[in-house]
Design a protein around this motif. Structure first.
Motif, PDB file in Angstrom:
ATOM      1  N   LEU A  64     -10.912   9.478  14.099  1.00  0.00           N
ATOM      2  CA  LEU A  64     -11.674   8.342  13.575  1.00  0.00           C
ATOM      3  C   LEU A  64     -12.883   8.824  12.764  1.00  0.00           C
ATOM      4  N   GLU A  65     -13.611   9.816  13.293  1.00  0.00           N
ATOM      5  CA  GLU A  65     -14.795  10.331  12.608  1.00  0.00           C
ATOM      6  C   GLU A  65     -14.453  10.947  11.256  1.00  0.00           C
ATOM      7  N   LYS A  66     -13.311  11.622  11.167  1.00  0.00           N
ATOM      8  CA  LYS A  66     -12.895  12.270   9.921  1.00  0.00           C
ATOM      9  C   LYS A  66     -12.191  11.314   8.962  1.00  0.00           C
ATOM     10  N   GLY A  67     -11.991  10.071   9.384  1.00  0.00           N
ATOM     11  CA  GLY A  67     -11.331   9.099   8.524  1.00  0.00           C
ATOM     12  C   GLY A  67      -9.833   9.307   8.406  1.00  0.00           C
ATOM     13  N   LEU A  68      -9.251  10.077   9.330  1.00  0.00           N
ATOM     14  CA  LEU A  68      -7.807  10.309   9.296  1.00  0.00           C
ATOM     15  C   LEU A  68      -7.044   9.099   9.830  1.00  0.00           C
ATOM     16  N   LEU A  69      -7.683   8.362  10.710  1.00  0.00           N
ATOM     17  CA  LEU A  69      -7.116   7.130  11.272  1.00  0.00           C
ATOM     18  C   LEU A  69      -8.229   6.100  11.352  1.00  0.00           C
ATOM     19  N   TYR A  70      -7.847   4.854  11.528  1.00  0.00           N
ATOM     20  CA  TYR A  70      -8.850   3.836  11.785  1.00  0.00           C
ATOM     21  C   TYR A  70      -8.397   2.984  12.951  1.00  0.00           C
ATOM     22  N   GLU A  71      -9.384   2.397  13.606  1.00  0.00           N
ATOM     23  CA  GLU A  71      -9.131   1.594  14.785  1.00  0.00           C
ATOM     24  C   GLU A  71      -8.705   0.190  14.373  1.00  0.00           C
ATOM     25  N   VAL A  72      -7.667  -0.301  15.006  1.00  0.00           N
ATOM     26  CA  VAL A  72      -7.227  -1.674  14.791  1.00  0.00           C
ATOM     27  C   VAL A  72      -7.959  -2.543  15.813  1.00  0.00           C
ATOM     28  N   ASN A  73      -8.737  -3.472  15.333  1.00  0.00           N
ATOM     29  CA  ASN A  73      -9.448  -4.369  16.239  1.00  0.00           C
ATOM     30  C   ASN A  73      -8.485  -5.396  16.804  1.00  0.00           C
ATOM     31  N   ILE A  74      -8.548  -5.577  18.107  1.00  0.00           N
ATOM     32  CA  ILE A  74      -7.692  -6.568  18.754  1.00  0.00           C
ATOM     33  C   ILE A  74      -8.568  -7.696  19.283  1.00  0.00           C
ATOM     34  N   SER A  75      -7.984  -8.853  19.456  1.00  0.00           N
ATOM     35  CA  SER A  75      -8.775 -10.022  19.827  1.00  0.00           C
ATOM     36  C   SER A  75      -9.297  -9.952  21.257  1.00  0.00           C
TER      37      SER A  75
END
Length: 114
Positions: A64-75
């Motif tokens: 996440l910090e390196k921008g390789l993936l991003y978090e999907v926000n869930i409800s």
């Protein structure tokens, strides 16, 4: 309906069972496209765009910090789990065990160790 492939741990892993139980309580049955044996593999499959991986957030920090993936926000957040530590009072703990318990205690101040 999910529009992206789902990447989960193997069905018998405790983490997978925990997430499945939560999802079933919401009326959602998980059908994964990939079932892998480690969080590292889940992250790597997601990184090469093979789907959405379900991982413990702490294990994905570097990605996440390196921008390789991003978090999907869930409800609705999946509730946190807890762990316990048991040992025999009559058997002294090794130095490594003592350090492990200290690390757990410092990470979770509400942890009571007697």
């Amino acid at each position: 309906m999910v529009k992206y492939p789902l990447i989960f741990l193997e069905p018998n892993s405790n983490s997978r069972k925990y997430v499945e139980k939560f999802m079933l309580s919401k009326g959602i049955k998980i059908s994964s496209d990939f079932e892998l044996g480690s969080f590292d593999l889940l992250l790597e499959f997601a990184k090469i765009n093979l789907g959405i991986a379900c991982v413990v957030k702490e294990f994905s920090g570097d990605y996440l910090e390196k921008g390789l993936l991003y978090e999907v926000n869930i409800s609705e957040e999946i509730p946190s789990r807890s762990i316990g530590v048991c040992y025999l009072k009559s058997v002294p703990l090794s130095l490594a065990s003592i350090k492990f318990v200290e690390i757990l205690s410092s990470a979770n101040p509400s942890l009571k160790i007697k």
